[in-house]
Design a protein around this motif. Structure first.
Motif, PDB file in Angstrom:
ATOM      1  N   ALA A  46       0.826  -1.207   0.000  1.00 47.41           N
ATOM      2  CA  ALA A  46       0.000   0.000   0.000  1.00 47.41           C
ATOM      3  C   ALA A  46       0.862   1.259   0.000  1.00 47.41           C
ATOM      4  O   ALA A  46       0.497   2.279  -0.593  1.00 47.41           O
ATOM      5  CB  ALA A  46      -0.926  -0.003   1.216  1.00 47.41           C
ATOM      6  N   TYR A  47       2.015   1.198   0.660  1.00 44.89           N
ATOM      7  CA  TYR A  47       2.918   2.353   0.746  1.00 44.89           C
ATOM      8  C   TYR A  47       3.412   2.760  -0.640  1.00 44.89           C
ATOM      9  O   TYR A  47       3.330   3.928  -1.033  1.00 44.89           O
ATOM     10  CB  TYR A  47       4.091   2.006   1.664  1.00 44.89           C
ATOM     11  N   GLY A  48       3.912   1.806  -1.413  1.00 43.59           N
ATOM     12  CA  GLY A  48       4.403   2.120  -2.748  1.00 43.59           C
ATOM     13  C   GLY A  48       3.292   2.432  -3.732  1.00 43.59           C
ATOM     14  O   GLY A  48       3.438   3.313  -4.584  1.00 43.59           O
ATOM     15  N   THR A  49       2.165   1.734  -3.597  1.00 43.65           N
ATOM     16  CA  THR A  49       1.046   1.957  -4.516  1.00 43.65           C
ATOM     17  C   THR A  49       0.544   3.387  -4.450  1.00 43.65           C
ATOM     18  O   THR A  49       0.257   4.010  -5.485  1.00 43.65           O
ATOM     19  CB  THR A  49      -0.093   0.981  -4.200  1.00 43.65           C
ATOM     20  N   PHE A 359       8.999  11.668 -12.561  1.00 41.31           N
ATOM     21  CA  PHE A 359      10.256  10.991 -12.238  1.00 41.31           C
ATOM     22  C   PHE A 359      10.080  10.075 -11.029  1.00 41.31           C
ATOM     23  O   PHE A 359      10.456   8.894 -11.050  1.00 41.31           O
ATOM     24  CB  PHE A 359      11.329  12.049 -11.972  1.00 41.31           C
ATOM     25  N   GLN A 360       9.483  10.593  -9.967  1.00 37.53           N
ATOM     26  CA  GLN A 360       9.337   9.808  -8.740  1.00 37.53           C
ATOM     27  C   GLN A 360       8.287   8.707  -8.879  1.00 37.53           C
ATOM     28  O   GLN A 360       8.425   7.640  -8.275  1.00 37.53           O
ATOM     29  CB  GLN A 360       9.013  10.734  -7.568  1.00 37.53           C
ATOM     30  N   ALA A 361       7.252   8.942  -9.672  1.00 37.58           N
ATOM     31  CA  ALA A 361       6.250   7.895  -9.888  1.00 37.58           C
ATOM     32  C   ALA A 361       6.845   6.733 -10.663  1.00 37.58           C
ATOM     33  O   ALA A 361       6.581   5.560 -10.367  1.00 37.58           O
ATOM     34  CB  ALA A 361       5.041   8.467 -10.628  1.00 37.58           C
ATOM     35  N   VAL A 362       7.681   7.038 -11.665  1.00 36.08           N
ATOM     36  CA  VAL A 362       8.309   5.979 -12.458  1.00 36.08           C
ATOM     37  C   VAL A 362       9.249   5.159 -11.589  1.00 36.08           C
ATOM     38  O   VAL A 362       9.221   3.915 -11.619  1.00 36.08           O
ATOM     39  CB  VAL A 362       9.053   6.569 -13.674  1.00 36.08           C
ATOM     40  N   TYR A 363      10.093   5.812 -10.794  1.00 36.89           N
ATOM     41  CA  TYR A 363      11.009   4.999  -9.988  1.00 36.89           C
ATOM     42  C   TYR A 363      10.296   4.257  -8.872  1.00 36.89           C
ATOM     43  O   TYR A 363      10.772   3.225  -8.396  1.00 36.89           O
ATOM     44  CB  TYR A 363      12.227   5.792  -9.518  1.00 36.89           C
ATOM     45  N   ALA A 364       9.116   4.749  -8.450  1.00 40.05           N
ATOM     46  CA  ALA A 364       8.330   3.999  -7.465  1.00 40.05           C
ATOM     47  C   ALA A 364       7.863   2.664  -8.037  1.00 40.05           C
ATOM     48  O   ALA A 364       7.695   1.686  -7.298  1.00 40.05           O
ATOM     49  CB  ALA A 364       7.135   4.825  -6.999  1.00 40.05           C
ATOM     50  N   VAL A 365       7.660   2.612  -9.368  1.00 37.84           N
ATOM     51  CA  VAL A 365       7.311   1.341 -10.001  1.00 37.84           C
ATOM     52  C   VAL A 365       8.443   0.331  -9.799  1.00 37.84           C
ATOM     53  O   VAL A 365       8.212  -0.839  -9.480  1.00 37.84           O
ATOM     54  CB  VAL A 365       7.034   1.545 -11.507  1.00 37.84           C
ATOM     55  N   GLY A 366       9.681   0.784  -9.951  1.00 43.79           N
ATOM     56  CA  GLY A 366      10.818  -0.101  -9.724  1.00 43.79           C
ATOM     57  C   GLY A 366      10.892  -0.587  -8.289  1.00 43.79           C
ATOM     58  O   GLY A 366      11.222  -1.754  -8.033  1.00 43.79           O
ATOM     59  N   MET A 367      10.576   0.303  -7.348  1.00 41.72           N
ATOM     60  CA  MET A 367      10.590  -0.074  -5.937  1.00 41.72           C
ATOM     61  C   MET A 367       9.608  -1.203  -5.645  1.00 41.72           C
ATOM     62  O   MET A 367       9.853  -2.043  -4.773  1.00 41.72           O
ATOM     63  CB  MET A 367      10.250   1.138  -5.065  1.00 41.72           C
TER      64      MET A 367
END
Length: 414
Positions: A46-49, A359-367
Motif C-alpha cells: 500500500a505504501y508504494g502503490t 520521475f518519482q512515480a516511475v522509480y516507485a514502479v521499480g521499488m
C-alpha cells in the motif's frame, strides 16, 4: 545556511525518520501476530502503490497552484499521523490504513525537492539535489540506528511513538520554510524562484499564469512527461531504486541471515549501508565530484551495482557482504542524486513539479516491481538467479547511460 534552508533540511530528516523507523520490524511484527503472508504483502504494498498513484497528480497540482509550503507541512504531518495510527490500532487493519497515509506523506517529497532547488541558481542544482538526498538518507539512517538500539526495549509502540514525535517536529520546522525568502546571501535565485517571488509580490494576480488555463494548462503541464531526457533518466532511476530495494533494503538481509549472521549484525549492516549513503550524497554535492560529473559517475556506479549483485550471493562470507553494503550506499547517494538532477535539466521551471512527480512515480514502479520479480525468481530457482536479474538490469543501466552521454558528447562536439 539561511533559516528557511535549515528548517527545510530538518523537515526532510524528520519526514524520512517517521516513514522508516518501523520499516525493518514491520514484517516480523505482523507475522508474529499471525497475519497471513498475503495480507502482509498487501499492507507493505500500500505504501508504494499510493506513491505511484499520487505523485504525478500531486506534481501537477503543485505547478498549477504555484505553492509548496502547504504540501510540505501536510507531508510531515501525515508522516506523524501514520505512526499515531499504528500506536492506536496495532493490527493489520491499522497498519494498512497507516501505510496508505505514509504513502501519501512520501508522495509530498516532490515539493521538498522542487522548493529546495529553487533556493539555488541553475549552475548549482546538483548541489541542491545532493543536499536533499543526503537529508533523506540521514533521516533513514537515524531511524535505523534508533530502531536497532531501542526495539528490544519498547518494541513497535516505542518506534512508532518516536516516528510520531519526529513527524510533528517536522511540522513545527516547516513553519519556518519560506517559498519567497529562502535564498542565502550571495545565492542568485533560479528562474523558478524568481517566478515564485513575482507571484508572491502580486497577490491580486491570484496565481501563476498556468492556473488560468484550466484543463488546457493541465494538459500543457503533463506534456513535459514526453520529454525524452526526463523519460530516460526516470527509467534509469527505476532500475536504481528497484535494485536498491531488492538488495540492501530486503533480500541482502535474508542472505546474511542464511549465512548465520545475528540480528545485531544484520542491523549493523543496514546502518552501514545508510551511513555510506549519507557520506556519498555529501560527496555528490562537492566540487570534487562535479569535476568528473554525471558522465563519469552514472555509468560507473551502475557497473558497481552490477558487481554487487554478482558478489553478494556468491561470496559466502558475512563480513565481505557487510563491506559490500557500501556499494548500494553509493547508489543511493551519488547515483540517485545525479539521476534526479539530470532528469530535470532543461525542464521549464513552471513544470518542475510535474516533471519531478513523473520521475518519482516511475522509480516507485521499480521499488514495487523489482522485489516482486526477485522474489518470484527466488521461489522458482534461487536468490542467486534473482540477483543475476538485478545484475543484468544494472549493466543495462550502465550501457544506456553510457550511450546517452557518448551521443551527447558527439552532439556537442566534445
Amino acid at each position: 545556511m539561511s533559516r528557511s534552508k535549515a528548517a527545510h533540511f530538518v523537515a526532510v530528516v524528520c519526514l524520512w525518520f517517521s516513514l522508516y523507523v518501523y520499516i525493518p520490524y514491520q514484517t516480523p511484527y505482523l507475522t508474529g501476530m499471525g497475519v497471513a503472508a498475503g495480507v502482509v504483502g498487501t499492507v507493505i504494498g500500500a505504501y508504494g502503490t499510493m506513491q505511484i498513484v499520487l505523485r504525478v497528480p500531486l506534481g501537477v497540482m503543485a505547478d498549477y497552484l504555484g505553492r509548496h509550503c502547504a504540501i510540505i507541512s501536510a507531508g510531515v504531518a501525515l508522516g506523524g499521523a501514520a505512526c499515531v495510527v499504528r500506536v492506536l490500532v496495532p493490527d493489520e487493519q491499522g497498519y494498512l490504513v497507516a501505510n496508505v497515509v505514509s504513502g501519501c506523506a512520501a508522495s509530498t517529497w516532490i515539493s521538498f525537492m522542487v522548493l529546495y532547488c529553487q533556493y539555488y541558481p541553475p549552475d548549482r542544482q546538483q548541489k541542491a539535489t545532493s543536499t536533499m538526498i543526503m537529508a533523506c538518507n540521514l533521516g533513514m539512517c537515524l531511524a535505523f540506528v534508533f530502531g536497532a538500539a531501542l526495539y528490544g526495549f519498547g518494541g513497535m509502540p516505542l518506534l512508532c511513538t518516536a516516528g510520531a514525535i519526529a513527524g510533528f517536529a517536522g511540522l513545527a520546522a516547516s513553519a519556518f520554510i519560506r517559498q519567497d525568502g529562502g535564498f542565502s546571501r550571495g545565492d542568485a535565485p533560479s528562474a523558478a524562484a524568481e517566478g515564485a517571488l513575482a507571484t508572491d509580490a502580486t497577490p491580486d494576480a491570484d496565481a501563476p499564469a498556468v492556473r488560468r488555463g484550466g484543463m488546457a494548462a493541465v494538459r500543457d503541464l503533463l506534456s513535459v512527461c514526453a520529454n525524452r531526457r526526463l523519460v530516460l533518466f526516470s527509467v534509469l532511476a527505476l532500475v536504481q531504486q528497484g535494485v536498491q530495494m531488492s538488495t540492501a533494503m530486503s533480500f541482502t538481509t535474508q542472505i546474511l541471515q542464511d549465512e548465520g549472521a545475528t540480528a545485531g549484525f544484520v542491523g549493523a549492516a543496514s546502518v552501514f549501508y545508510m551511513v555510506a549513503a549519507v557520506a556519498s550524497a555529501q560527496f555528490a554535492s562537492t566540487q570534487r565530484c562535479a569535476r568528473r560529473g554525471p558522465r563519469f559517475y552514472v555509468p560507473l556506479v551502475f557497473v558497481l551495482m552490477g558487481a554487487y549483485c554478482v558478489l553478494v550471493p556468491a561470496v559466502g562470507n558475512i563480513y565481505v557482504v557487510f563491506a559490500l553494503q557500501a556499494l548500494p550506499g553509493m547508489s543511493t547517494g551519488i547515483l540517485l542524486s545525479y539521476l534526479t538532477s539530470e532528469s530535470m535539466a532543461g525542464v521549464p521551471p513552471e513544470k518542475n513539479s510535474t516533471a519531478m512527480g513523473f520521475f518519482q512515480a516511475v522509480y516507485a514502479v521499480g521499488m514495487s516491481l523489482f522485489p516482486m520479480i526477485v522474489g518470484a525468481l527466488a521461489g522458482w530457482s534461487s536468490l542467486g538467479t534473482g540477483y543475476a536479474f538485478l545484475a543484468a538490469a544494472s549493466v543495462a543501466g550502465a550501457l544506456a547511460s553510457g550511450a546517452h552521454y557518448a551521443a551527447e558528447a558527439r552532439r556537442l562536439g566534445r
